[in-house]
Design a protein around this motif. Structure first.
Motif, short mmCIF file in Angstrom:
data_model
loop_
_atom_site.label_atom_id
_atom_site.label_comp_id
_atom_site.label_asym_id
_atom_site.label_seq_id
_atom_site.Cartn_x
_atom_site.Cartn_y
_atom_site.Cartn_z
N CYS A 20 -2.38 4.85 -9.68
CA CYS A 20 -3.38 4.00 -9.05
C CYS A 20 -3.65 4.62 -7.70
O CYS A 20 -2.76 4.72 -6.87
N ALA A 22 -6.59 5.12 -4.35
CA ALA A 22 -7.80 4.62 -3.69
C ALA A 22 -8.87 5.70 -3.69
O ALA A 22 -8.62 6.85 -3.36
N ARG A 27 -12.16 0.34 -3.65
CA ARG A 27 -12.42 1.00 -4.95
C ARG A 27 -11.19 1.82 -5.33
O ARG A 27 -10.66 2.57 -4.51
N TYR A 28 -10.77 1.69 -6.58
CA TYR A 28 -9.54 2.33 -7.04
C TYR A 28 -9.77 3.01 -8.39
O TYR A 28 -10.58 2.54 -9.19
N VAL A 30 -7.54 3.81 -11.65
CA VAL A 30 -6.28 3.42 -12.28
C VAL A 30 -6.17 4.14 -13.61
O VAL A 30 -7.11 4.11 -14.41
N ARG A 56 -4.37 -7.48 -7.25
CA ARG A 56 -5.22 -7.73 -8.40
C ARG A 56 -6.46 -6.85 -8.29
O ARG A 56 -7.14 -6.86 -7.27
N LEU A 57 -6.73 -6.12 -9.36
CA LEU A 57 -7.91 -5.27 -9.41
C LEU A 57 -8.78 -5.70 -10.58
O LEU A 57 -8.27 -6.08 -11.63
N GLN A 58 -10.08 -5.62 -10.39
CA GLN A 58 -11.02 -5.94 -11.47
C GLN A 58 -11.59 -4.63 -12.00
O GLN A 58 -12.22 -3.87 -11.27
N ALA A 76 -11.88 0.49 -10.60
CA ALA A 76 -11.71 -0.94 -10.36
C ALA A 76 -12.00 -1.29 -8.91
O ALA A 76 -11.93 -0.44 -8.02
N SER A 77 -12.31 -2.55 -8.69
CA SER A 77 -12.50 -3.04 -7.33
C SER A 77 -11.36 -3.99 -6.99
O SER A 77 -10.77 -4.62 -7.86
N GLY A 78 -11.03 -4.04 -5.70
CA GLY A 78 -9.92 -4.87 -5.26
C GLY A 78 -9.93 -5.05 -3.76
O GLY A 78 -10.96 -4.90 -3.11
#
Length: 146
Positions: A20, A22, A27-28, A30, A56-58, A76-78
């Motif tokens: 994971c 950045a 923004r990530y 994963v 928590r990431l979406q 993902a965003s977080g």
């Protein structure tokens, strides 16, 4: 939308987080194995350098890889932060002297002034309270309420 738990403390080899990182604040990227991740799913991941903290990431976009089988990469965003700092602090209950060793995270760019509020928020998450400049553990809070 499903929630997938990739925290290290679960130690589930069929459902693992490989990386994971950045890409930009909030923004990530994963990479993981297993779990049938889809766009819109929520991923729980352990914060690097932490024993117990997670975020928590979406998942916005997911690409399933052919080889190795079951592996996927998601964007993902977080949480948005510049540089994450993890601290270990202790607090004692002023009623029974029970001690809580806890971790909390704070954006390092906010400086030292942000540490105390972040620590207070974390102990509240763990069920402790600060009342009249006294820290109380969950058992002592229950005694005062009763």
């Amino acid at each position: 939308m499903a929630e997938h738990d990739f925290r290290y403390n679960l130690l589930n080899p069929e459902h693992t987080l490989i990386e994971c990182r950045a890409l930009a604040p909030g923004r990530y990227q994963v990479t993981g194995n297993g779990g049938s991740i889809q766009s819109g799913d929520v991923l729980l991941v352990t914060l690097k350098g932490s024993r117990e903290l997670s975020m928590r990431l979406q998942a916005d976009k997911v690409r399933h890889l052919i080889n190795p089988r079951g592996q996927w990469v998601a964007v993902a965003s977080g949480p948005v932060f510049g540089e994450l700092a993890i601290f270990n602090w202790q607090v004692k209950c002023d009623a029974c002297q029970a001690q809580l060793d806890f971790e909390f995270a704070v954006d390092a760019a906010l400086g030292k002034k942000a540490q105390a509020p972040a620590a207070e928020a974390r102990i509240n998450e763990l069920g402790w309270r600060k009342q009249n400049n006294r820290h109380l553990c969950p058992q002592c809070i229950d005694k005062e309420v009763a």
